[in-house]
Design a protein around this motif. Structure first.
Motif, PDB file in Angstrom:
ATOM      1  N   ILE A 139       0.829  -1.204   0.000  1.00 24.32           N
ATOM      2  CA  ILE A 139       0.000   0.000   0.000  1.00 24.32           C
ATOM      3  C   ILE A 139       0.864   1.254   0.000  1.00 24.32           C
ATOM      4  O   ILE A 139       2.063   1.207   0.263  1.00 24.32           O
ATOM      5  CB  ILE A 139      -0.945   0.037   1.216  1.00 24.32           C
ATOM      6  N   CYS A 140       0.206   2.356  -0.291  1.00 22.90           N
ATOM      7  CA  CYS A 140       0.820   3.674  -0.127  1.00 22.90           C
ATOM      8  C   CYS A 140       0.258   4.284   1.153  1.00 22.90           C
ATOM      9  O   CYS A 140      -0.950   4.231   1.394  1.00 22.90           O
ATOM     10  CB  CYS A 140       0.483   4.557  -1.331  1.00 22.90           C
ATOM     11  N   TRP A 141       1.138   4.804   1.988  1.00 22.27           N
ATOM     12  CA  TRP A 141       0.649   5.527   3.161  1.00 22.27           C
ATOM     13  C   TRP A 141       1.485   6.763   3.428  1.00 22.27           C
ATOM     14  O   TRP A 141       2.652   6.829   3.056  1.00 22.27           O
ATOM     15  CB  TRP A 141       0.562   4.646   4.402  1.00 22.27           C
ATOM     16  N   PHE A 245      -0.539   1.079  -6.363  1.00 20.01           N
ATOM     17  CA  PHE A 245      -0.360   2.166  -7.334  1.00 20.01           C
ATOM     18  C   PHE A 245      -0.032   1.643  -8.723  1.00 20.01           C
ATOM     19  O   PHE A 245      -0.630   2.057  -9.720  1.00 20.01           O
ATOM     20  CB  PHE A 245       0.757   3.095  -6.830  1.00 20.01           C
ATOM     21  N   TYR A 246       0.928   0.718  -8.822  1.00 20.97           N
ATOM     22  CA  TYR A 246       1.362   0.289 -10.146  1.00 20.97           C
ATOM     23  C   TYR A 246       0.265  -0.482 -10.877  1.00 20.97           C
ATOM     24  O   TYR A 246       0.174  -0.440 -12.109  1.00 20.97           O
ATOM     25  CB  TYR A 246       2.648  -0.538 -10.051  1.00 20.97           C
ATOM     26  N   MET A 247      -0.614  -1.186 -10.134  1.00 26.74           N
ATOM     27  CA  MET A 247      -1.704  -1.907 -10.775  1.00 26.74           C
ATOM     28  C   MET A 247      -2.775  -0.950 -11.275  1.00 26.74           C
ATOM     29  O   MET A 247      -3.378  -1.169 -12.330  1.00 26.74           O
ATOM     30  CB  MET A 247      -2.299  -2.927  -9.801  1.00 26.74           C
ATOM     31  N   ARG A 248      -2.992   0.131 -10.537  1.00 24.92           N
ATOM     32  CA  ARG A 248      -3.924   1.156 -11.007  1.00 24.92           C
ATOM     33  C   ARG A 248      -3.370   1.859 -12.246  1.00 24.92           C
ATOM     34  O   ARG A 248      -4.115   2.201 -13.168  1.00 24.92           O
ATOM     35  CB  ARG A 248      -4.181   2.172  -9.895  1.00 24.92           C
ATOM     36  N   ALA A 249      -2.053   2.066 -12.277  1.00 25.23           N
ATOM     37  CA  ALA A 249      -1.435   2.666 -13.460  1.00 25.23           C
ATOM     38  C   ALA A 249      -1.636   1.776 -14.681  1.00 25.23           C
ATOM     39  O   ALA A 249      -1.883   2.264 -15.792  1.00 25.23           O
ATOM     40  CB  ALA A 249       0.053   2.906 -13.212  1.00 25.23           C
ATOM     41  N   ILE A 250      -1.564   0.471 -14.487  1.00 30.90           N
ATOM     42  CA  ILE A 250      -1.799  -0.469 -15.588  1.00 30.90           C
ATOM     43  C   ILE A 250      -3.249  -0.388 -16.046  1.00 30.90           C
ATOM     44  O   ILE A 250      -3.538  -0.292 -17.249  1.00 30.90           O
ATOM     45  CB  ILE A 250      -1.445  -1.898 -15.142  1.00 30.90           C
ATOM     46  N   SER A 251      -4.188  -0.414 -15.110  1.00 29.78           N
ATOM     47  CA  SER A 251      -5.610  -0.414 -15.470  1.00 29.78           C
ATOM     48  C   SER A 251      -6.028   0.891 -16.134  1.00 29.78           C
ATOM     49  O   SER A 251      -6.982   0.914 -16.922  1.00 29.78           O
ATOM     50  CB  SER A 251      -6.477  -0.677 -14.235  1.00 29.78           C
ATOM     51  N   GLN A 252      -5.310   1.991 -15.840  1.00 40.48           N
ATOM     52  CA  GLN A 252      -5.609   3.287 -16.454  1.00 40.48           C
ATOM     53  C   GLN A 252      -4.790   3.527 -17.717  1.00 40.48           C
ATOM     54  O   GLN A 252      -4.785   4.629 -18.255  1.00 40.48           O
ATOM     55  CB  GLN A 252      -5.384   4.407 -15.442  1.00 40.48           C
TER      56      GLN A 252
END
Length: 474
Positions: A139-141, A245-252
């Motif tokens: 996660i990012c925190w 974060f990196y998985m969201r970057a892929i999905s976007q």
């Protein structure tokens, strides 16, 4: 539409991060591409707001990173910790629960923060914090300005502005020797030129433990696998909520390929790199060898054995072989995890202690010529045992006239019952590492440390998709 089809048509961007040495603790520094910094200071002001209208398009970009040196005190603590693991009579066993969020390597005597090699800036809601880039976290925190504890106030705290969406309900996590709690939040989160909208992160309101108070970082950016992000998920969430974060970057569709890769410099004062969205072929030699991933939490692969090279220089006679297979190809007793959040190579007592007479360096470096090369064996995707070698010059940590072996003893058990070796920077410095998100596999190639001779990471001429032995193409 699968990810592969999407990327076959949309090759968009790749971000590279540079590492340099500055006074302080070793760290990884990612500077936001929204700022011009050719001749500027390496850090932007944390309270500087980046207008969303100026959000950069994702293009091929090289983003500098700063690498910092440990203080004398933190360096001494790390050296003392390594010596302790080599000499103590009883080695505590740590069970790693792959369903929870916890640091892999942590002890009260070390206070965990001193194991961190790299950190860098992450921009959240237009504010920049120093975050650890950690393949062992999911996660990012970041610390909130609403946290009034010493551990929070000793670091940069994120101001809640109109771009930050807060949710009700407290989230608590254990982080090494400390623990923290806070609120789930979402906002625009940016690393280099990759800007992810509606990224979930934890905004801490309480932080307990020296790991937070004494750490040089303000937060964490996790590059671990998806299960390590479960702590941020809630019942009824839409698909993708809480994803790293990196998985969201892929999905976007913000990156060229569903991969990222890490290059660690062989010299303290020269750059290293982290590439999001692919690989940079200028930073490694030969082909990448792929190893099947075995976990949805960590970048974990099978480990077959460790061998010492023969006494005669240039020979490969076996002095000692620690074979960790049990004779059944479908079941192995040991795993290895690539962890960018750990400085050392760490393994269990029964594997590392027998090697110490041949790999433990004297503090005055006087026995360097007597030490042996270590060979680590990992089976590739086809089941062929691949050898990865570390010479004494590559696994000994030298500072001035003082030397310490960068290999420590710690017994970590993954559930259900696997012993675990952590491939930290002692290993990742020698081998460029690639993380394939879609296929759950980790690749290694010998790092091209010829890049260390210059003052800049080579510019990417194109997006480099590494060769794949499978028939299916991107």
């Amino acid at each position: 539409m699968c990810i592969r089809d999407r990327y076959q048509r949309r090759v968009r961007g790749c971000s590279v991060f540079r590492m340099e040495r500055r006074q302080g603790a070793l760290s990884l520094l990612v500077l936001c591409a929204a700022f011009a910094f050719a001749n500027a200071a390496p850090w932007s002001r944390v309270d500087e707001i980046v207008p969303e209208s100026e959000e950069p398009d994702v293009t091929l970009a090289t983003v500098p990173l700063v690498r910092q040196e440990r203080s004398e005190e933190t360096h001494r603590k790390l050296m003392d910790f390594i010596d302790l693991t080599h000499t103590r009579k009883v080695h505590p066993i740590r069970l790693i629960d792959e369903t929870s969020h916890q640091r892999l390597v942590s002890e009260v005597t070390l206070q965990n923060a001193d194991m961190v090699e790299y950190y860098g800036p992450v921009t959240i809601a237009g504010q920049t914090i120093k975050a650890v880039f950690d393949t062992g976290s999911g996660i990012c925190w970041a610390a909130s300005e609403e946290c009034h504890m010493d551990a929070c106030e000793a670091h940069t705290q994120l101001k809640v502005n109109k771009r930050v969406h807060l949710e009700n309900g407290t989230v608590g996590i254990k982080y090494g020797t400390g623990h923290m709690s806070g609120l789930r939040a979402s906002s625009l989160v940016q690393v280099g030129s990759v800007a992810v909208h509606d990224q979930d992160f934890l905004l801490s309101t309480h932080e307990y433990g020296d790991v937070f108070k004494n750490g040089v970082f303000d937060g964490v950016m996790g590059f671990g696998r998806i299960n390590l992000a479960n702590i941020l998920r809630k019942p009824g969430d839409a698909e993708g909520r809480g994803d790293p974060f990196y998985m969201r970057a892929i999905s976007q569709n913000l990156v060229a390929t569903p991969q990222f890769s890490i290059y660690v410099s062989s010299k303290d004062d020269k750059p290293g790199a982290m590439v999001i969205g692919g690989t940079n072929k200028k930073l490694y030699n030969g082909k990448v060898t792929w190893h099947t991933g075995l976990s949805d939490s960590y970048w974990e692969v099978q480990l077959d054995g460790i061998r010492l090279e023969g006494q005669d220089s240039g020979t490969h006679d076996t002095m000692m072989l620690t074979d960790v297979t049990d004779g059944d190809d479908s079941h192995r007793k040991c795993r290895a995890i690539a962890d960018s959040g750990t400085s050392l190579l760490v393994g269990p007592e029964h594997m590392i202690k027998p090697l110490l007479p041949y790999i433990k360096v004297h503090k005055d470096c006087s026995n360097m010529g007597d030490l042996r090369t270590v060979h680590i064996y990992l089976p590739d995707e086809q089941g062929v045992r691949q050898q990865y070698s570390l010479t004494p010059e590559e696994y000994v940590m030298k500072r001035g006239d003082s030397c310490t072996t960068g290999i420590a003893i710690m017994t970590l058990h993954l559930s259900p019952e696997y012993d675990t070796v952590i491939l930290g920077d002692t290993f990742l410095r020698k081998y460029y590492s690639v993380y394939d998100v879609e296929k759950n596999r980790v690749g290694f190639a010998e790092a091209n440390h010829g890049a260390d001779s210059g003052t800049h990471i080579p510019e990417l001429d194109q997006i480099d998709q590494i060769e794949d032995n499978s028939e299916e193409e991107w």
